[in-house]
Write a protein that holds these residues in place. Sequence first.
Motif, PDB file in Angstrom:
ATOM      1  N   UNK A 188       0.832  -1.202   0.000  1.00 41.06           N
ATOM      2  CA  UNK A 188       0.000   0.000   0.000  1.00 41.06           C
ATOM      3  C   UNK A 188       0.870   1.256   0.000  1.00 41.06           C
ATOM      4  N   UNK A 189       1.948   1.225   0.775  1.00 44.32           N
ATOM      5  CA  UNK A 189       2.843   2.382   0.796  1.00 44.32           C
ATOM      6  C   UNK A 189       3.464   2.595  -0.579  1.00 44.32           C
ATOM      7  N   UNK A 190       3.941   1.535  -1.197  1.00 41.38           N
ATOM      8  CA  UNK A 190       4.546   1.683  -2.520  1.00 41.38           C
ATOM      9  C   UNK A 190       3.551   2.217  -3.533  1.00 41.38           C
ATOM     10  N   UNK A 191       2.339   1.692  -3.498  1.00 42.22           N
ATOM     11  CA  UNK A 191       1.318   2.132  -4.456  1.00 42.22           C
ATOM     12  C   UNK A 191       0.897   3.575  -4.227  1.00 42.22           C
ATOM     13  N   UNK A 192       1.148   4.085  -3.013  1.00 43.00           N
ATOM     14  CA  UNK A 192       0.746   5.452  -2.669  1.00 43.00           C
ATOM     15  C   UNK A 192       1.879   6.453  -2.821  1.00 43.00           C
ATOM     16  N   UNK A 193       3.033   6.031  -3.331  1.00 42.15           N
ATOM     17  CA  UNK A 193       4.227   6.887  -3.358  1.00 42.15           C
ATOM     18  C   UNK A 193       4.764   7.038  -4.786  1.00 42.15           C
ATOM     19  N   UNK A 194       5.292   8.219  -5.055  1.00 42.14           N
ATOM     20  CA  UNK A 194       5.936   8.517  -6.343  1.00 42.14           C
ATOM     21  C   UNK A 194       7.151   9.409  -6.099  1.00 42.14           C
ATOM     22  N   UNK A 195       8.164   9.295  -6.986  1.00 39.77           N
ATOM     23  CA  UNK A 195       9.400  10.051  -6.852  1.00 39.77           C
ATOM     24  C   UNK A 195       9.863  10.620  -8.182  1.00 39.77           C
ATOM     25  N   UNK A 196      10.703  11.662  -8.075  1.00 39.68           N
ATOM     26  CA  UNK A 196      11.323  12.270  -9.260  1.00 39.68           C
ATOM     27  C   UNK A 196      12.664  12.856  -8.832  1.00 39.68           C
ATOM     28  N   UNK A 197      13.737  12.524  -9.584  1.00 43.96           N
ATOM     29  CA  UNK A 197      15.079  12.955  -9.228  1.00 43.96           C
ATOM     30  C   UNK A 197      15.702  13.882 -10.254  1.00 43.96           C
ATOM     31  N   UNK A 198      16.672  14.683  -9.779  1.00 41.40           N
ATOM     32  CA  UNK A 198      17.370  15.658 -10.625  1.00 41.40           C
ATOM     33  C   UNK A 198      18.863  15.560 -10.339  1.00 41.40           C
ATOM     34  N   UNK A 199      19.684  15.522 -11.390  1.00 44.05           N
ATOM     35  CA  UNK A 199      21.134  15.490 -11.238  1.00 44.05           C
ATOM     36  C   UNK A 199      21.728  16.831 -11.626  1.00 44.05           C
ATOM     37  N   UNK A 200      22.595  17.355 -10.755  1.00 41.27           N
ATOM     38  CA  UNK A 200      23.353  18.567 -11.059  1.00 41.27           C
ATOM     39  C   UNK A 200      24.781  18.233 -11.458  1.00 41.27           C
ATOM     40  N   UNK A 201      25.195  16.995 -11.198  1.00 45.54           N
ATOM     41  CA  UNK A 201      26.512  16.518 -11.614  1.00 45.54           C
ATOM     42  C   UNK A 201      26.433  15.016 -11.813  1.00 45.54           C
ATOM     43  N   UNK A 202      27.450  14.451 -12.439  1.00 45.09           N
ATOM     44  CA  UNK A 202      27.507  13.010 -12.632  1.00 45.09           C
ATOM     45  C   UNK A 202      27.941  12.326 -11.348  1.00 45.09           C
ATOM     46  N   UNK A 257      26.773  24.060 -16.574  1.00 41.91           N
ATOM     47  CA  UNK A 257      25.608  24.883 -16.860  1.00 41.91           C
ATOM     48  C   UNK A 257      24.373  24.116 -17.257  1.00 41.91           C
ATOM     49  N   UNK A 258      24.420  22.756 -17.169  1.00 41.82           N
ATOM     50  CA  UNK A 258      23.252  21.938 -17.500  1.00 41.82           C
ATOM     51  C   UNK A 258      22.901  21.025 -16.323  1.00 41.82           C
ATOM     52  N   UNK A 259      21.652  20.576 -16.288  1.00 43.59           N
ATOM     53  CA  UNK A 259      21.211  19.577 -15.332  1.00 43.59           C
ATOM     54  C   UNK A 259      20.383  18.534 -16.062  1.00 43.59           C
ATOM     55  N   UNK A 260      20.167  17.395 -15.409  1.00 46.75           N
ATOM     56  CA  UNK A 260      19.354  16.332 -16.000  1.00 46.75           C
ATOM     57  C   UNK A 260      18.140  16.077 -15.130  1.00 46.75           C
ATOM     58  N   UNK A 261      16.969  16.166 -15.733  1.00 43.90           N
ATOM     59  CA  UNK A 261      15.708  15.947 -15.032  1.00 43.90           C
ATOM     60  C   UNK A 261      15.296  14.486 -15.156  1.00 43.90           C
ATOM     61  N   UNK A 262      14.957  13.882 -14.011  1.00 47.68           N
ATOM     62  CA  UNK A 262      14.477  12.505 -14.025  1.00 47.68           C
ATOM     63  C   UNK A 262      15.570  11.461 -13.966  1.00 47.68           C
ATOM     64  N   UNK A 263      16.707  11.819 -13.411  1.00 47.57           N
ATOM     65  CA  UNK A 263      17.850  10.902 -13.359  1.00 47.57           C
ATOM     66  C   UNK A 263      17.586   9.735 -12.424  1.00 47.57           C
ATOM     67  N   UNK A 264      18.250   8.597 -12.682  1.00 47.03           N
ATOM     68  CA  UNK A 264      18.169   7.451 -11.779  1.00 47.03           C
ATOM     69  C   UNK A 264      19.299   7.459 -10.773  1.00 47.03           C
ATOM     70  N   UNK A 265      19.212   6.620  -9.761  1.00 47.96           N
ATOM     71  CA  UNK A 265      20.191   6.642  -8.672  1.00 47.96           C
ATOM     72  C   UNK A 265      21.505   5.952  -9.043  1.00 47.96           C
ATOM     73  N   UNK A 266      21.608   5.396 -10.241  1.00 49.73           N
ATOM     74  CA  UNK A 266      22.880   4.867 -10.727  1.00 49.73           C
ATOM     75  C   UNK A 266      23.454   5.746 -11.838  1.00 49.73           C
ATOM     76  N   UNK A 267      22.838   6.896 -12.043  1.00 50.41           N
ATOM     77  CA  UNK A 267      23.253   7.737 -13.150  1.00 50.41           C
ATOM     78  C   UNK A 267      22.553   7.394 -14.454  1.00 50.41           C
TER      79      UNK A 267
END
Length: 330
Positions: free
Chosen positions: A179-193, A209-219
């Motif tokens: 239930x917790x998983x179904x009720x949760x959502x995430x979105x990540x942003x990278x400012x560096x590699x 001077x660039x960033x990446x929207x929606x990055x994963x936790x492994x890059x």
Amino acid sequence: MRMLINVPETVVADGLRGMAAAHPDLVVDVDNRVVVRRDAPVAGKVGLVSGGGSGHEPLHAGFVGPGMLSAACPGEVFTSPVPDQMVRAAAAVDSGSGVLFVVKNYTGDVLNFDMAAELAEDEGVQVARVLVDDDVAVADSTFTAGRRGTGATLFVEKIAGALADEGAPLERVEAMARRVNESARSFGVALSSVTTPAKGTPTFDLPPGELELGIGIHGEPGRERRPMMTSGEIADVAVHAVLEDLRPAGPVLVLVNGMGATPLLELYGFNAEVQRVLSERGVTVARTLVGNYVTSLDMAGCSVTLCQVDEEMVRLWDAPVQTPALRWGR
């Protein structure tokens, strides 16, 4: 490469030895890569086991202790732990009430936890599995079939862990975790590699001077790259992406998470912007947690996780927890 390590080959073992020295309330098996709360198994209690590649600390070993995980299995950096680790962990925490595996949705983790569940059940341990797949940024990205498992893992482990500590049966703990998983959502942003010890150089190219929207936790790649944005502009994009998918009809838990190299001052400033956007959208905030919890080594950046909650979920969130990285109420 400038890292506080000896050699890349021993970075995980060295970290586990240091964890053992700092936290005598944990049993840290450095050779077999299993971290267990010292009082396990607890009579009448469902065991909670999670794990994944190292490099995301304090996830998962930092969440082992009363009120949260019973055990964690750290793999090599950004590499799934192996089934033998998971079987050892399950055996160490099983009191006869069963074990719940909390699995982030990455192909290696899913395959190895599935195999471990079969092996543990062959040894007489009842095992249930819950898959965490909360990342709204992309589907079927590198390492995954379907959505990636990210910040909601903390919510699942904390809330299900509190319920398990109350003596709830395996079926109920599993249902709450789902239930917790179904009720949760995430979105990540990278400012560096991110730079892994084995590679020693950034894993992807992110120009100045660039960033990446929606990055994963492994890059892993995200949705798009844009010129650098202000904290408020990033909050607008990230919170909008989460709300468009989650569409909460009640109060939410908020996790403003750093990716490893973002100072807490910046994270608190970013949280102010996240709270602004939620207020503008009419979303009520039940609780907020800010800090580096689901990280990516030295990556600069952040993620936002929202979880719609009811009174029981808030009560379990507030319940006492005593782990290296999360502790309150005792």
